[in-house]
Design a protein around this motif. Structure first.
Motif, short mmCIF file in Angstrom:
data_model
loop_
_atom_site.label_atom_id
_atom_site.label_comp_id
_atom_site.label_asym_id
_atom_site.label_seq_id
_atom_site.Cartn_x
_atom_site.Cartn_y
_atom_site.Cartn_z
N CYS A 77 0.79 -1.62 -0.30
CA CYS A 77 0.09 0.16 0.63
C CYS A 77 1.28 1.19 0.01
O CYS A 77 0.53 2.19 -0.29
CB CYS A 77 -0.90 -0.43 1.26
SG CYS A 77 -2.28 -0.84 1.50
N MET A 78 2.12 0.89 0.04
CA MET A 78 2.84 2.56 1.01
C MET A 78 3.08 3.06 -1.28
O MET A 78 3.34 4.20 -0.43
CB MET A 78 4.11 2.16 1.06
CG MET A 78 4.91 3.26 1.37
SD MET A 78 6.85 2.99 2.45
CE MET A 78 7.15 4.90 2.95
N VAL A 79 2.87 2.50 -1.55
CA VAL A 79 3.85 2.88 -3.27
C VAL A 79 2.32 3.63 -3.36
O VAL A 79 2.98 4.42 -4.48
CB VAL A 79 3.97 1.07 -3.94
CG1 VAL A 79 3.97 1.87 -5.36
CG2 VAL A 79 4.94 0.44 -3.47
N GLU A 80 1.04 3.67 -3.47
CA GLU A 80 0.44 4.06 -4.13
C GLU A 80 0.10 5.19 -3.20
O GLU A 80 -0.66 6.15 -3.06
CB GLU A 80 -1.21 3.18 -4.28
CG GLU A 80 -1.07 2.48 -5.04
CD GLU A 80 -1.25 2.43 -6.47
OE1 GLU A 80 -1.04 4.27 -7.20
OE2 GLU A 80 -0.83 1.70 -7.11
N ILE A 81 -0.10 4.80 -1.71
CA ILE A 81 -0.76 6.22 -0.78
C ILE A 81 0.52 7.31 -0.52
O ILE A 81 0.51 8.41 -0.83
CB ILE A 81 -0.86 5.51 0.59
CG1 ILE A 81 -1.77 4.55 0.34
CG2 ILE A 81 -0.83 6.69 1.58
CD1 ILE A 81 -2.23 3.65 1.94
N ASP A 82 1.58 7.52 -0.25
CA ASP A 82 2.63 7.92 0.02
C ASP A 82 4.21 7.62 -1.33
O ASP A 82 5.10 7.40 -0.85
CB ASP A 82 3.76 7.22 1.70
CG ASP A 82 4.13 9.21 2.11
OD1 ASP A 82 4.05 10.24 0.98
OD2 ASP A 82 3.62 9.24 2.92
N PRO A 83 4.20 7.29 -2.33
CA PRO A 83 5.13 8.17 -3.17
C PRO A 83 6.37 8.59 -2.53
O PRO A 83 7.24 8.58 -3.01
CB PRO A 83 4.72 7.50 -4.26
CG PRO A 83 3.17 8.55 -4.55
CD PRO A 83 2.71 7.80 -3.11
N GLU A 84 5.95 9.88 -2.71
CA GLU A 84 7.01 11.37 -2.15
C GLU A 84 7.48 10.62 -0.73
O GLU A 84 8.91 10.66 -1.05
CB GLU A 84 6.25 12.30 -1.62
CG GLU A 84 4.65 13.06 -2.64
CD GLU A 84 4.17 12.18 -2.74
OE1 GLU A 84 3.43 11.69 -1.82
OE2 GLU A 84 2.75 12.86 -3.53
N LYS A 85 7.24 9.67 -0.16
CA LYS A 85 8.05 9.35 1.46
C LYS A 85 9.00 8.44 0.68
O LYS A 85 10.08 8.11 1.47
CB LYS A 85 6.77 9.58 2.85
CG LYS A 85 8.03 8.54 3.49
CD LYS A 85 6.73 8.60 4.88
CE LYS A 85 6.25 10.13 5.23
NZ LYS A 85 5.74 10.07 6.40
N LEU A 86 8.52 7.37 0.15
CA LEU A 86 9.34 6.32 0.01
C LEU A 86 10.39 6.90 -0.82
O LEU A 86 10.96 5.76 -0.68
CB LEU A 86 8.43 5.57 -1.20
CG LEU A 86 8.81 3.69 -1.69
CD1 LEU A 86 9.22 3.61 -0.60
CD2 LEU A 86 7.59 3.19 -1.83
N GLU A 87 9.76 7.29 -1.47
CA GLU A 87 10.48 8.36 -3.31
C GLU A 87 12.50 8.84 -2.34
O GLU A 87 13.62 8.81 -2.07
CB GLU A 87 10.61 9.41 -3.90
CG GLU A 87 11.63 10.08 -4.55
CD GLU A 87 12.53 9.07 -5.13
OE1 GLU A 87 13.39 8.85 -5.65
OE2 GLU A 87 11.72 7.88 -6.41
N LYS A 88 12.11 9.55 -0.79
CA LYS A 88 12.75 10.01 0.08
C LYS A 88 13.82 9.16 0.79
O LYS A 88 14.53 8.94 0.84
CB LYS A 88 12.24 11.07 0.91
CG LYS A 88 13.52 11.67 1.43
CD LYS A 88 12.38 12.90 2.81
CE LYS A 88 13.13 13.76 3.35
NZ LYS A 88 12.30 14.82 4.58
N ILE A 89 13.02 8.20 1.16
CA ILE A 89 14.36 7.20 2.19
C ILE A 89 14.53 5.55 1.10
O ILE A 89 15.66 5.18 1.50
CB ILE A 89 12.96 6.42 3.06
CG1 ILE A 89 12.21 5.39 2.23
CG2 ILE A 89 12.55 7.47 3.88
CD1 ILE A 89 10.82 4.80 3.22
N GLY A 90 13.84 6.08 0.36
CA GLY A 90 14.81 5.05 -1.05
C GLY A 90 14.82 4.85 -2.42
O GLY A 90 13.32 4.54 -2.76
N PRO A 91 15.26 6.38 -2.60
CA PRO A 91 15.79 6.25 -4.30
C PRO A 91 16.19 5.54 -5.21
O PRO A 91 15.74 5.86 -5.89
CB PRO A 91 16.58 7.51 -3.86
CG PRO A 91 17.39 7.26 -2.59
CD PRO A 91 16.63 6.82 -1.53
N ASN A 92 16.70 4.42 -4.39
CA ASN A 92 17.08 3.63 -5.38
C ASN A 92 16.68 1.94 -5.17
O ASN A 92 16.92 1.24 -6.03
CB ASN A 92 18.84 2.93 -5.06
CG ASN A 92 19.50 4.73 -5.52
OD1 ASN A 92 19.12 5.06 -6.36
ND2 ASN A 92 20.62 4.18 -4.08
#
Length: 426
Positions: A77-92
């Motif tokens: 669910c994180m992929v759809e709900i909070d991509p901005e935070k996911l990009e920040k903590i795991g850019p790779n």
């Protein structure tokens, strides 16, 4: 390629992890049970509550620190709900959204080759009859639909799972039949809201339950969470379906609050009177019913009087299972614009409800002490022995039994969460 998968959260998300593993295995990818042996780690995330969000974020960060040579894919669910935070903590990190599971091999293969690939967005792909890799062949999860019809103000999961998408009864029954033939003794029908099943396709949950229950074999069916507002139009037929001897006498019917005012603020779409009517119908028709409820403590508009109404409701309906959650803002949820109640008030209310919860559930379980029960042995206990389920889906500790069998026991002790037993002589 070797892949390690860890799934978090609800039964539905656990099944998503099984599908990812099944698709990868069909494409000759080895699924391993330790991170050390893996080339790629898949974190199949849950994002329903703030503590879970924090746990997922910490886990992704820790994996990147401890295993810099391994590639990471984030799903769930994180992929759809909070991509901005996911990009920040795991850019790779690569991503695979919960609606893109059919692309699991493509994402894994590209990631293994050094690319960062991200598949997300909604689709109508069915999750029934697809490859699954399960650790436990006794309990088989079938996702009957995805998404919901609700607009609850506190929920962010609906942004990940999208609008309702029901799968055909014929496909669900076919998967259940195959699972039973392969040794499954418990079929779990799961969804974000099983009561919404068929509203988009013209089929009915009651029909589905009966068709699965009428399959040959010794097994039980567990029906997952139902939204009160969506059960209203089919309540009598659903009761009739759950009365089938192969269906657990169990319903998970979240209410969230005992106050009509708070329910309206939550945009739940039902009243306490309607909820009580449904519960009363079930209990009158199924005396041994296990009722599980969800309660959110401290919604931003919950006053002391509203909280007292929740206490009153629980004392009236006496659920056998109570899931308590402290309210916390969630990404994108409408209620996140409201001011949270003071932490001291939240803590006091939560503690009070926790004490009531333990008393109610233990009192309900104590009524079974001294009774004989025919229970289904479904899993090994973490501290030895086995865990079985009564016909009402109450966990029972059995000391000596064979997995997947029904045994007769005498209930000897009760706690707020489970029963203890002794085997009866045949």
């Amino acid at each position: 390629m070797k892949v390690y998968i860890e799934s978090y959260g609800c039964t539905f998300n656990q099944a998503d992890g099984q599908i990812i593993a099944g698709i990868l295995q069909e494409n000759d990818v080895e699924i391993v049970d330790t991170i050390d042996n893996a080339d790629i780690i898949i974190v199949n995330s849950c994002y329903v509550k703030l503590p879970t969000e924090n746990r997922i974020i910490h886990r992704i960060q820790k994996l990147q620190e401890e295993y810099p040579d391994k590639k990471i894919i984030v799903g769930g669910c994180m992929v759809e709900i909070d991509p901005e935070k996911l990009e920040k903590i795991g850019p790779n990190c690569s991503w695979i959204g919960p609606h893109q599971l059919n692309k699991a091999y493509d994402v894994v293969n590209a990631t293994y080759c050094g690319d960062v690939i991200r598949e997300y967005g909604f689709s109508k792909e069915s999750k029934v009859g697809v490859p699954k890799l399960v650790d436990d062949t006794l309990i088989h999860i079938i996702q009957i639909c995805e998404g919901c019809l609700g607009s609850c103000s506190f929920c962010c999961t609906r942004f990940a799972r999208g609008p309702l998408n029901s799968y055909p009864i014929s496909d669900i029954v076919a998967e259940a039949k195959e699972a039973i033939e392969n040794g499954a003794c418990e079929i779990q029908l799961t969804a974000q809201d099983t009561a919404a099943f068929g509203r988009d396709s013209g089929e009915k949950l009651s029909t589905l339950i009966k068709e699965v229950a009428n399959l040959d074999g010794d097994f039980r069916v567990r029906v997952g969470m139902m939204h009160p507002k969506n059960i209203l139009n089919d309540v009598d037929e659903i009761i009739d379906a759950i009365k089938h001897p192969k269906v657990y006498n169990f319903i998970h019917l979240p209410v969230q609050s005992g106050s009509d005012k708070v329910l309206k603020d939550m945009r739940r779409g039902h009243t306490i009177e309607q909820y009580l009517e449904v519960v009363s119908k079930f209990k009158n028709e199924i005396p041994d019913l296990t009722l599980a409820v969800d309660i959110i403590v401290g919604y931003p508009t919950e006053s002391d009087d509203d909280f007292d109404l929740t206490v009153k409701l629980l004392e009236e309906i006496k659920p056998s299972l109570i899931h308590l959650s402290k309210y916390q803002h969630r990404k994108g949820a409408l209620s996140s614009s409201l001011r949270e109640i003071p932490p001291k008030v939240m803590k006091k209310r939560s503690k009070f409800l926790s004490e009531i919860k333990s008393k109610i559930t233990e009192d309900e379980n104590r009524e079974l002490v001294g009774t004989h029960q025919n229970v289904l042995v479904v899993e090994k206990g973490s501290k030895g022995g086995f865990i079985a389920k009564t016909d009402s889906y109450i966990p029972v500790i059995v000391h000596d039994a064979e997995l997947g069998t029904f045994v007769d026991v005498l209930i000897t002790q009760a706690t707020a969460t489970y029963l203890k037993s002794e085997l009866l002589e045949k």
